[in-house]
Design a protein around this motif. Structure first.
Motif, PDB file in Angstrom:
ATOM      1  N   ALA A 290       0.836  -1.206   0.000  1.00  0.00           N
ATOM      2  CA  ALA A 290       0.000   0.000   0.000  1.00  0.00           C
ATOM      3  C   ALA A 290       0.870   1.253   0.000  1.00  0.00           C
ATOM      4  O   ALA A 290       0.596   2.209  -0.726  1.00  0.00           O
ATOM      5  N   GLY A 291       1.926   1.256   0.831  1.00  0.00           N
ATOM      6  CA  GLY A 291       2.826   2.405   0.858  1.00  0.00           C
ATOM      7  C   GLY A 291       3.540   2.601  -0.455  1.00  0.00           C
ATOM      8  O   GLY A 291       3.713   3.735  -0.928  1.00  0.00           O
ATOM      9  N   PHE A 292       3.961   1.504  -1.088  1.00  0.00           N
ATOM     10  CA  PHE A 292       4.605   1.599  -2.391  1.00  0.00           C
ATOM     11  C   PHE A 292       3.640   2.152  -3.437  1.00  0.00           C
ATOM     12  O   PHE A 292       4.006   3.012  -4.246  1.00  0.00           O
ATOM     13  N   ALA A 293       2.398   1.663  -3.435  1.00  0.00           N
ATOM     14  CA  ALA A 293       1.413   2.122  -4.420  1.00  0.00           C
ATOM     15  C   ALA A 293       1.164   3.619  -4.282  1.00  0.00           C
ATOM     16  O   ALA A 293       1.048   4.340  -5.284  1.00  0.00           O
ATOM     17  N   PHE A 294       1.087   4.113  -3.036  1.00  0.00           N
ATOM     18  CA  PHE A 294       0.894   5.551  -2.842  1.00  0.00           C
ATOM     19  C   PHE A 294       2.074   6.332  -3.407  1.00  0.00           C
ATOM     20  O   PHE A 294       1.898   7.328  -4.128  1.00  0.00           O
ATOM     21  N   ALA A 295       3.303   5.892  -3.075  1.00  0.00           N
ATOM     22  CA  ALA A 295       4.494   6.605  -3.547  1.00  0.00           C
ATOM     23  C   ALA A 295       4.576   6.583  -5.069  1.00  0.00           C
ATOM     24  O   ALA A 295       4.878   7.594  -5.708  1.00  0.00           O
ATOM     25  N   ARG A 296       4.307   5.422  -5.664  1.00  0.00           N
ATOM     26  CA  ARG A 296       4.342   5.302  -7.126  1.00  0.00           C
ATOM     27  C   ARG A 296       3.317   6.224  -7.782  1.00  0.00           C
ATOM     28  O   ARG A 296       3.649   6.978  -8.706  1.00  0.00           O
ATOM     29  N   ASP A 297       2.081   6.180  -7.301  1.00  0.00           N
ATOM     30  CA  ASP A 297       1.031   6.969  -7.937  1.00  0.00           C
ATOM     31  C   ASP A 297       1.284   8.465  -7.765  1.00  0.00           C
ATOM     32  O   ASP A 297       1.054   9.253  -8.695  1.00  0.00           O
ATOM     33  N   ALA A 318       8.571 -13.867  -9.270  1.00  0.00           N
ATOM     34  CA  ALA A 318       7.689 -13.716  -8.115  1.00  0.00           C
ATOM     35  C   ALA A 318       6.939 -12.399  -8.115  1.00  0.00           C
ATOM     36  O   ALA A 318       5.943 -12.260  -7.406  1.00  0.00           O
ATOM     37  N   LEU A 319       7.400 -11.410  -8.877  1.00  0.00           N
ATOM     38  CA  LEU A 319       6.795 -10.086  -8.836  1.00  0.00           C
ATOM     39  C   LEU A 319       5.688  -9.946  -9.875  1.00  0.00           C
ATOM     40  O   LEU A 319       5.876 -10.316 -11.046  1.00  0.00           O
ATOM     41  N   PRO A 320       4.558  -9.400  -9.483  1.00  0.00           N
ATOM     42  CA  PRO A 320       3.497  -9.109 -10.461  1.00  0.00           C
ATOM     43  C   PRO A 320       3.804  -7.800 -11.189  1.00  0.00           C
ATOM     44  O   PRO A 320       3.241  -6.753 -10.885  1.00  0.00           O
ATOM     45  N   LEU A 321       4.725  -7.858 -12.168  1.00  0.00           N
ATOM     46  CA  LEU A 321       5.242  -6.632 -12.770  1.00  0.00           C
ATOM     47  C   LEU A 321       4.143  -5.769 -13.385  1.00  0.00           C
ATOM     48  O   LEU A 321       4.163  -4.551 -13.276  1.00  0.00           O
ATOM     49  N   ALA A 322       3.190  -6.420 -14.053  1.00  0.00           N
ATOM     50  CA  ALA A 322       2.114  -5.635 -14.673  1.00  0.00           C
ATOM     51  C   ALA A 322       1.297  -4.905 -13.603  1.00  0.00           C
ATOM     52  O   ALA A 322       0.946  -3.734 -13.759  1.00  0.00           O
ATOM     53  N   GLY A 323       1.026  -5.585 -12.497  1.00  0.00           N
ATOM     54  CA  GLY A 323       0.243  -4.969 -11.434  1.00  0.00           C
ATOM     55  C   GLY A 323       0.987  -3.881 -10.688  1.00  0.00           C
ATOM     56  O   GLY A 323       0.365  -2.981 -10.139  1.00  0.00           O
ATOM     57  N   LEU A 324       2.318  -3.941 -10.678  1.00  0.00           N
ATOM     58  CA  LEU A 324       3.093  -2.924  -9.972  1.00  0.00           C
ATOM     59  C   LEU A 324       3.150  -1.603 -10.733  1.00  0.00           C
ATOM     60  O   LEU A 324       3.456  -0.569 -10.152  1.00  0.00           O
ATOM     61  N   GLN A 325       2.891  -1.630 -12.036  1.00  0.00           N
ATOM     62  CA  GLN A 325       2.721  -0.417 -12.845  1.00  0.00           C
ATOM     63  C   GLN A 325       3.895   0.553 -12.718  1.00  0.00           C
ATOM     64  O   GLN A 325       3.718   1.720 -12.373  1.00  0.00           O
ATOM     65  N   VAL A 326       5.081   0.064 -12.990  1.00  0.00           N
ATOM     66  CA  VAL A 326       6.259   0.926 -12.975  1.00  0.00           C
ATOM     67  C   VAL A 326       6.705   1.196 -14.410  1.00  0.00           C
ATOM     68  O   VAL A 326       6.373   0.468 -15.337  1.00  0.00           O
ATOM     69  N   ASP A 327       7.474   2.282 -14.568  1.00  0.00           N
ATOM     70  CA  ASP A 327       7.934   2.667 -15.895  1.00  0.00           C
ATOM     71  C   ASP A 327       9.213   1.948 -16.302  1.00  0.00           C
ATOM     72  O   ASP A 327       9.493   1.790 -17.493  1.00  0.00           O
TER      73      ASP A 327
END
Length: 382
Positions: A290-297, A318-327
């Motif tokens: 949740a903290g990562f998603a806030f910082a990313r967005d 192991a990482l859901p890369l598409a769901g993490l939505q990074v550039d």
């Protein structure tokens, strides 16, 4: 709706150790996402003296683990360096029985090579153990450290660190590494941006000589956050912000909400923010989604490019890369990386390979379709 991590019945030491490392990384990600509470016993067997890793001692360890072989929801993972991670529900008594048996076994040998942890709070530490198991060091093991040799970490130490960071310039600890675009057949590398990071070993040795932050993870997190804020405060000075070109900053996700980051964000303005990259460690992202998603967005909304930094390739599947939505995905070269090529994003333009200090790293990167590199071999033109 969240789901619990898969808890198949325990099978004694089945499968290759590399597969167990990947399975453990998957399990930790699921546990963090679901908020699943588990008790963990980490056996640091890879650090034991050679005479304690022979067949006789391996049999004794397996005998001690026998209580976990009962019909419980426990899991056991054997890592490539010989470490064993046992995970069990918090209400069970079996993990305590195992710990007691191992305490008797290794107390007789004068060593206690295990640590008790808890999920999801300490998932990042266990992910670090997975990474360590896949990149064994040639140096002599430092663990376990005898209790009498450990430097006490106190509130006074933390206050001294805060004072030191408050008055010292971090310029001498700042490492700048150019990230270059280099494709087969081109004349030479072209700098795309500079990765800026702090030299943590030197910083810690200067501010608190003789202390090992690895022995106090909470202290290291506090130190990292303080250093992030101190560095951002220096960069946010108007004259420095105006000179700041294309750069990449490695930060903890929680730092994005600090006043120092907001001042730098405002000082850069929309145009310069569009040339900046902020990188978050995958371990931080998994420890607090949740903290990562806030910082990313927040960063993406303000125009920053967001990168995810993977310290070890085992985390790739192991990482859901598409769901993490990074550039951008920041990988580090290791001999194990080619074995995980199938897990790379389809768009190789979003992948950067750090640590490209050998021709083999760049050659493999080209074969994989990667053209962004950071490493000592690269000497940008002009």
């Amino acid at each position: 709706m969240t789901t619990e991590p898969s808890l198949a019945p325990l099978r004694p030491f089945a499968g290759p150790r590399g597969a167990d490392a990947l399975a453990l990384a998957h399990f930790l990600r699921e546990a963090v996402a679901a908020g699943t509470v588990r008790e963990v016993l980490h056996l640091r067997l890879g650090t034991l003296a050679e005479e304690l890793r022979r067949t006789h001692h391996q049999r004794l360890v397996r005998d001690a683990l026998a209580p976990l072989m009962r019909p419980t929801r426990a899991r056991v993972f054997e890592l490539p360096n010989g470490d064993i991670v046992a995970i069990a529900p918090p209400e069970g008594r079996h993990l305590g029985e195992v710990q007691a048996a191992l305490g008797i076994l290794f107390a007789a040998e004068g060593q206690l090579p295990f640590a008790r942890r808890r999920l999801p709070e300490e998932a990042a530490a266990l992910l670090a153990a997975v990474e360590e198991s896949l990149t064994p060091s040639q140096a002599a093991p430092r663990w376990p450290v005898p209790e009498e040799d450990r430097l006490p970490i106190s509130a006074a130490d933390l206050a001294a660190l805060e004072r030191g960071l408050g008055h010292a310039s971090l310029a001498r600890f700042l490492v700048r590494r150019p990230v270059c675009r280099l494709a087969p057949g081109e004349a030479g590398p072209e700098t795309e941006w500079e990765d800026w990071s702090l030299h943590w070993a030197e910083l810690c040795a200067t501010l608190l000589p003789g202390a090992d932050p690895a022995l106090a993870p909470a202290l290291f997190r506090r130190l990292r956050r303080l250093a992030d804020r101190r560095l951002l405060n220096e960069l946010a000075r108007p004259e420095d912000a105006r000179r700041l070109g294309q750069a990449g900053l490695s930060l903890a996700p929680e730092t994005v909400a600090e006043p120092e980051f907001l001042r730098l964000d405002a000082a850069l303005g929309p145009e310069r923010r569009g040339r900046m990259t902020v990188s978050f460690a995958a371990g931080d992202a998994l420890a607090d989604l949740a903290g990562f998603a806030f910082a990313r967005d927040f960063c993406r909304l303000r125009g920053w490019r967001v990168a995810l930094d993977l310290a070890a390739p085992v985390l790739l599947p192991a990482l859901p890369l598409a769901g993490l939505q990074v550039d951008l995905l920041r990988l580090r070269w290791s001999a194990a990386l080619p074995g995980f090529a199938a897990a790379l994003p389809a768009d190789r333009g979003r992948v950067m390979l750090a640590g490209a200090d050998r021709a083999a790293a760049i050659g493999w990167g080209w074969e994989a379709g990667i053209t962004l590199f950071e490493g000592r071999l690269l000497r940008p033109r002009g």
